[in-house]
Design a protein around this motif. Structure first.
Motif, short mmCIF file in Angstrom:
data_model
loop_
_atom_site.label_atom_id
_atom_site.label_comp_id
_atom_site.label_asym_id
_atom_site.label_seq_id
_atom_site.Cartn_x
_atom_site.Cartn_y
_atom_site.Cartn_z
N LEU A 409 0.80 -1.22 0.00
CA LEU A 409 0.00 0.00 0.00
C LEU A 409 0.84 1.28 0.00
CD1 LEU A 409 -2.81 1.21 0.00
CD2 LEU A 409 -2.89 0.94 2.49
N PRO A 410 1.95 1.37 0.77
CA PRO A 410 2.73 2.62 0.75
C PRO A 410 3.29 2.97 -0.62
CG PRO A 410 3.33 1.29 2.66
CD PRO A 410 2.48 0.42 1.79
N CYS A 411 3.34 2.00 -1.54
CA CYS A 411 3.95 2.25 -2.85
C CYS A 411 3.00 2.96 -3.82
CB CYS A 411 4.43 0.93 -3.47
SG CYS A 411 5.60 0.02 -2.44
N TYR A 412 1.71 2.72 -3.70
CA TYR A 412 0.79 3.21 -4.72
C TYR A 412 0.73 4.74 -4.82
CZ TYR A 412 -0.77 -1.46 -5.85
OH TYR A 412 -0.81 -2.76 -6.30
N PRO A 413 0.72 5.49 -3.71
CA PRO A 413 0.74 6.95 -3.88
C PRO A 413 2.01 7.47 -4.54
CG PRO A 413 -0.01 6.36 -1.67
CD PRO A 413 0.53 5.12 -2.30
N LEU A 414 3.07 6.63 -4.61
CA LEU A 414 4.34 7.04 -5.19
C LEU A 414 4.47 6.66 -6.66
CD1 LEU A 414 6.68 5.90 -2.26
CD2 LEU A 414 5.73 8.18 -2.65
N ILE A 415 3.47 5.97 -7.20
CA ILE A 415 3.54 5.48 -8.59
C ILE A 415 2.45 6.16 -9.41
CG2 ILE A 415 3.47 3.45 -10.08
CD1 ILE A 415 4.38 1.76 -7.73
N PRO A 416 2.78 7.24 -10.10
CA PRO A 416 1.75 7.95 -10.88
C PRO A 416 1.18 7.11 -12.02
CG PRO A 416 3.71 9.32 -10.56
CD PRO A 416 4.07 7.95 -10.12
N GLN A 417 1.94 6.11 -12.49
CA GLN A 417 1.45 5.29 -13.60
C GLN A 417 0.33 4.34 -13.18
OE1 GLN A 417 4.58 5.60 -12.56
NE2 GLN A 417 6.04 5.72 -14.25
N ALA A 418 0.10 4.21 -11.88
CA ALA A 418 -0.94 3.30 -11.36
C ALA A 418 -1.99 4.09 -10.62
CB ALA A 418 -0.32 2.25 -10.44
N LYS A 419 -3.20 3.57 -10.65
CA LYS A 419 -4.30 4.18 -9.92
C LYS A 419 -5.01 3.09 -9.13
CE LYS A 419 -8.57 6.85 -10.49
NZ LYS A 419 -9.47 7.54 -11.44
N LEU A 420 -4.93 3.15 -7.82
CA LEU A 420 -5.59 2.17 -6.97
C LEU A 420 -7.08 2.50 -6.93
CD1 LEU A 420 -4.91 -0.26 -5.15
CD2 LEU A 420 -4.73 1.33 -3.24
N VAL A 421 -7.89 1.62 -7.53
CA VAL A 421 -9.32 1.92 -7.67
C VAL A 421 -10.20 1.14 -6.71
CG1 VAL A 421 -9.11 2.60 -10.08
CG2 VAL A 421 -9.53 0.20 -9.52
N ALA A 422 -9.67 0.08 -6.09
CA ALA A 422 -10.51 -0.73 -5.21
C ALA A 422 -9.67 -1.45 -4.18
CB ALA A 422 -11.31 -1.75 -6.03
N LEU A 423 -10.25 -1.59 -2.98
CA LEU A 423 -9.71 -2.44 -1.92
C LEU A 423 -10.76 -3.51 -1.63
CD1 LEU A 423 -8.44 0.34 0.54
CD2 LEU A 423 -7.09 -0.91 -1.15
N CYS A 424 -10.32 -4.76 -1.55
CA CYS A 424 -11.28 -5.86 -1.41
C CYS A 424 -10.82 -6.82 -0.33
CB CYS A 424 -11.43 -6.60 -2.75
SG CYS A 424 -12.57 -7.99 -2.69
N ASP A 425 -11.69 -7.08 0.63
CA ASP A 425 -11.39 -8.04 1.69
C ASP A 425 -12.70 -8.36 2.41
OD1 ASP A 425 -10.39 -9.39 4.07
OD2 ASP A 425 -8.44 -8.53 3.54
#
Length: 811
Positions: A409-425
């Motif tokens: 999770l800490p990596c996603y705000p640092l990767i502009p090429q990716a967009k975290l659209v959903a969390l599932c659990d």
């Protein structure tokens, strides 16, 4: 309402009727499989208690024995009730399955006829209309719909073979053609009068930067049907589509069908056609699970096609204590420890990472295949796609436990090429913790962006956080989000089932190690990857670790000559705060599969990926063993049933040159016994060291004199805060550029095969085992359960673990 609109509505109603018909069958099958799973579970519980009763009788403990007898009596009653319900559910499912083909064939016939009428009825109008009238768009829409139906029928034919259908059952296409011929004969139409538009040419594939077509035809993926309430009895009346009055009045001369004939055709009941050949569209289509805990898969290990009935996200909350997150995925030898509460510090420079510049071939021009330096990628390479540097890969996280929150999770705000659209659990507590963590991480990055006056980054981060959605079931994610990529961070028992679920829906996958609980699962996974053409990355973060990446560059540059031998130790005290790691039903093994799997992959990487693992041996004095039979796990003493220490020797060989490298790997939950990590070559050796908070790779010569000391800073051409950041960014870039990942499913499967061969070596008195010998051993077990892959997986796991539970070498 004009005639065209009336026809369109009739077509949509017919499509909905087909979907609802399939839904009824699928729901019945899901209910049957759920009951079957409950029966199997109760039978296991009953057998376990009977075994305990025997032990209690031997120990002459009457109180425990009486308590067990009461539990056994209760379980037997519950089991009988479940078996009765299962018998009824089986009858209902089989009845609906038997009725479905004729009814679906009738509806497909109606659908084709309506589409043909619409296309033929407006040919003259189309010719007289001016460009831009929108008729071409309407025809294209119907072409896509027809193409999707044909794709479903083709997929259903393959799945029907897996289910063991009779070879005399005609294919869906043959059935539809025969029914259409019967209709022509009844209506007095010759073949030359049949509308040409009944055979619709497939629509052009989408040119989305994400949709990379495979070398073969891209599999058609059906959109999730609309949920509905299942009928209470199989005798539910068939769907009847009314004929609009305007349609009956305005188009009677198109095909020569009168309004009365059309009404009769639409209200035709099963069994009234002259041809009763069924249209075998997949009754086992993937549907959203009614419960996140209710999942059943029916697969055939030797087939390239899987039949998935229902599938949930039973992601386990992998939430070991802070001290064991390091042991779970970030071992003590790792230079970067990302604990649950840690945050990734961004540099002062902007974090926007642009991919390396590259020449993009014009659309339609075949690009040369990318050369891989060491390891031949085994999964299919899609056709070249137009690379859009501005496109952001939409990622859904499946499983939000400790490893996801602490490392991914800490990596996603640092990767502009990716967009975290959903969390599932399915665990709502884990889900909410992940979302709160994402809020905090995003706030930190927004503050840093403000300091450097990066308004674009601020807007992106705020928008991304605002658009993240929370789910409890992967089926909901697929249905409502349809992401480009899923990041699976669950317990190993769900790795392959969830990956197959996503791949079947046309979604790329990256999944945490180990690849699978049972090696047999890897064959089903690889078959699905090859059939769907989607990408799969086995997330071995050590390949992106600064230590091992720098060491690999030096080794392959000849800094120590030819690598001959290496020691890699991954050891700590054990994840005693999380009982799931000690349960073979979740993990399939112990310390070697969970912890040592990192060292196995890294050893292969340092040896050179052109080499292949061939021989494995459990080595003296410990081999594969249980060092501490009793441990305090989850707060109380429990008997350990999986290996808590493993020492193995692996041989990697180059088939072209005959060169080989030996690697000693320790994967331990009982602290380290073997030498620390070192790589020995023909002219020197390489090891890691720390000094003043920095990590270095040290090279010594033949006289053990230090000759080079290289700071292990990881990839030097871009921002690179952690190995997890590296693996996530790598997969995101693979999806964006249409290039398969280096660390693919075959890599993960071979690493799991090494673990399996180590167990087999221990079982055979620590004799060396060839990987092909292990694979044949695993397949021989699978042959005992030809129609039950789950039972085969369980049998293989239990057989291998018996080597450490009963080994005469155990200390």
């Amino acid at each position: 309402m004009n005639p065209e609109t009336s026809l369109q509505e009739a077509i949509e109603q017919t499509k909905r009727a087909i979907e609802q018909l399939r839904e009824r069958v699928v729901t019945a099958i899901m209910q049957r499989n759920r009951l079957q799973e409950e029966v199997t579970k109760r039978e296991r519980d009953l057998a376990m208690r009977k075994e305990k009763l025997v032990q209690a009788s031997k120990l002459q403990d009457p109180s425990v024995a009486n308590e067990l007898r009461e539990e056994i009596a209760t379980l037997e009653k519950e089991l009988q009730t479940l078996k009765d319900s299962l018998a009824k559910a089986e009858v209902e499912a089989e009845t609906l399955k038997a009725q479905r083909p004729a009814e679906e064939a009738r509806l497909n016939l109606v659908l084709r006829d309506l589409q043909a009428r619409l296309a033929m009825g407006y040919t003259t109008v189309v010719e007289n209309r001016q460009p831009g009238s929108g008729v071409g768009e309407t025809e294209e829409m119907f072409q896509r719909a027809s193409d999707k139906i044909e794709g479903l029928q083709s997929e259903a034919a393959a799945r029907q073979e897996v289910t063991g259908a009779s070879p005399h059952t005609p294919s869906p296409t043959q059935s539809a053609e025969q029914l259409l011929s019967d209709l022509e004969r009844r209506l007095g139409l010759s073949p030359t009068e049949t509308p040409a538009t009944q055979s619709v040419e497939p629509a052009e594939p989408s040119s989305s930067p994400l949709t990379a077509a495979s070398p073969e035809a891209e599999p058609a993926v059906s959109e999730p049907p609309v949920a509905f309430e299942a009928p209470t009895s199989p005798e539910e009346p068939s769907v009847s589509i009314p004929v609009p009055e305007e349609l009956a009045q305005s188009t009677p001369s198109v095909t020569g069908i009168t309004p009365e004939e059309m009404e009769a055709l639409l209200s035709h009941q099963p069994g009234q056609t002259e041809s009763t050949s069924p249209s075998t569209v997949d009754e086992q289509a993937v549907q959203p699970s009614t419960s996140p805990w209710d999942y059943t898969t029916s697969t055939t290990a030797s087939s390239e096609t899987l039949e998935v009935v229902s599938f949930p996200v039973e992601e386990e909350q992998m939430e070991p204590p802070q001290a064991t997150i390091e042991g779970q995925d970030i071992e003590v030898s790792q230079p970067i420890a990302m604990e649950e509460t840690a945050t990734v510090e961004a540099p002062a420079a902007p974090t926007s990472v642009e991919p390396p510049s590259e020449t993009i071939a014009p659309e339609g021009v075949e690009q040369p295949k990318e050369e891989v330096a060491f390891y031949p990628v085994t999964q299919p390479t899609p056709k070249p796609v137009s690379y859009d540097p501005s496109y952001r890969v939409r990622v859904a996280a499946i499983g939000t436990g400790g490893i996801f929150r602490g490392a991914h999770l800490p990596c996603y705000p640092l990767i502009p090429q990716a967009k975290l659209v959903a969390l599932c659990d399915p665990d709502q507590d884990a889900l909410q913790q992940a979302y709160r963590r994402l809020q905090n991480l995003t706030a930190e990055q927004i503050e840093r962006a403000r300091e450097r006056h990066d308004d674009d980054a601020i807007e992106r981060l705020m928008r991304d956080l605002d658009e993240v959605r929370l789910f409890s079931d992967i089926s909901e994610v697929i249905h409502e989000i349809q992401p480009d990529l899923v990041d699976i961070c669950t317990q190993p028992v769900l790795h392959v089932p969830l990956a197959i679920k996503a791949l079947e829906a046309g979604i790329h996958v990256m999944c945490e190690k180990p690849l699978c609980r049972s090696w047999l699962e890897s064959e089903r996974l690889i078959s699905t990857i090859q059939r769907t053409g989607r990408f799969y990355q086995h997330n071995e973060n050590w390949l992106f670790d600064p230590d091992y990446y720098t060491a690999s560059k030096l080794i392959h540059a000849g800094a120590i000559g030819e690598p001959l031998l290496m020691f890699l130790a991954t050891a700590h005290g054990g994840p005693e705060g999380n009982p799931k790691f000690w349960n073979p039903e979740f993990g399939g093994g112990g310390s070697l599969l969970d912890n040592g799997i990192h060292a196995i992959g890294a050893a292969w990487f340092l040896s050179g990926l052109k080499k292949r693992p061939t021989m494995v041996k459990a080595v003296e004095p410990f081999g594969m063993t249980i060092r501490m039979p009793l441990r305090i796990i989850d707060g109380h003493y429990q008997t350990v049933t999986v290996d808590d220490d493993a020492h193995i020797l692996i041989r990697f060989e180059d088939a072209d040159t005959g060169a080989w490298t030996n690697a000693h790997v320790e994967g331990s939950w009982s602290h380290r016994d073997s030498p620390d990590t070192v790589v020995i070559g023909t002219t020197g050796r390489l090891y890691f060291t720390s000094q003043e908070g920095r990590r270095y790779v040290v090279i010594t010569d033949a006289y053990d004199r230090e000759v080079r000391r290289i700071e292990a800073t990881g990839p030097t051409w871009q921002f690179w805060p952690s190995s997890f950041y590296g693996e996530i960014l790598n997969m995101v870039q693979c999806v964006r550029t249409g290039r398969p990942p280096l660390c693919d499913a075959q890599f993960g499967a071979d690493c799991s095969a090494i673990v399996g061969a180590a167990y087999l070596s221990e079982k055979n008195g620590r004799r060396a085992v060839h990987l092909d010998e292990f694979r044949e051993f695993a397949r021989s077990i699978a042959q005992r359960y030809p129609n039950d892959p789950q039972a085969a997986d369980d049998a293989l796991v239990e057989t291998l673990l018996s080597a450490v539970r009963k080994s005469e070498y155990n200390t």
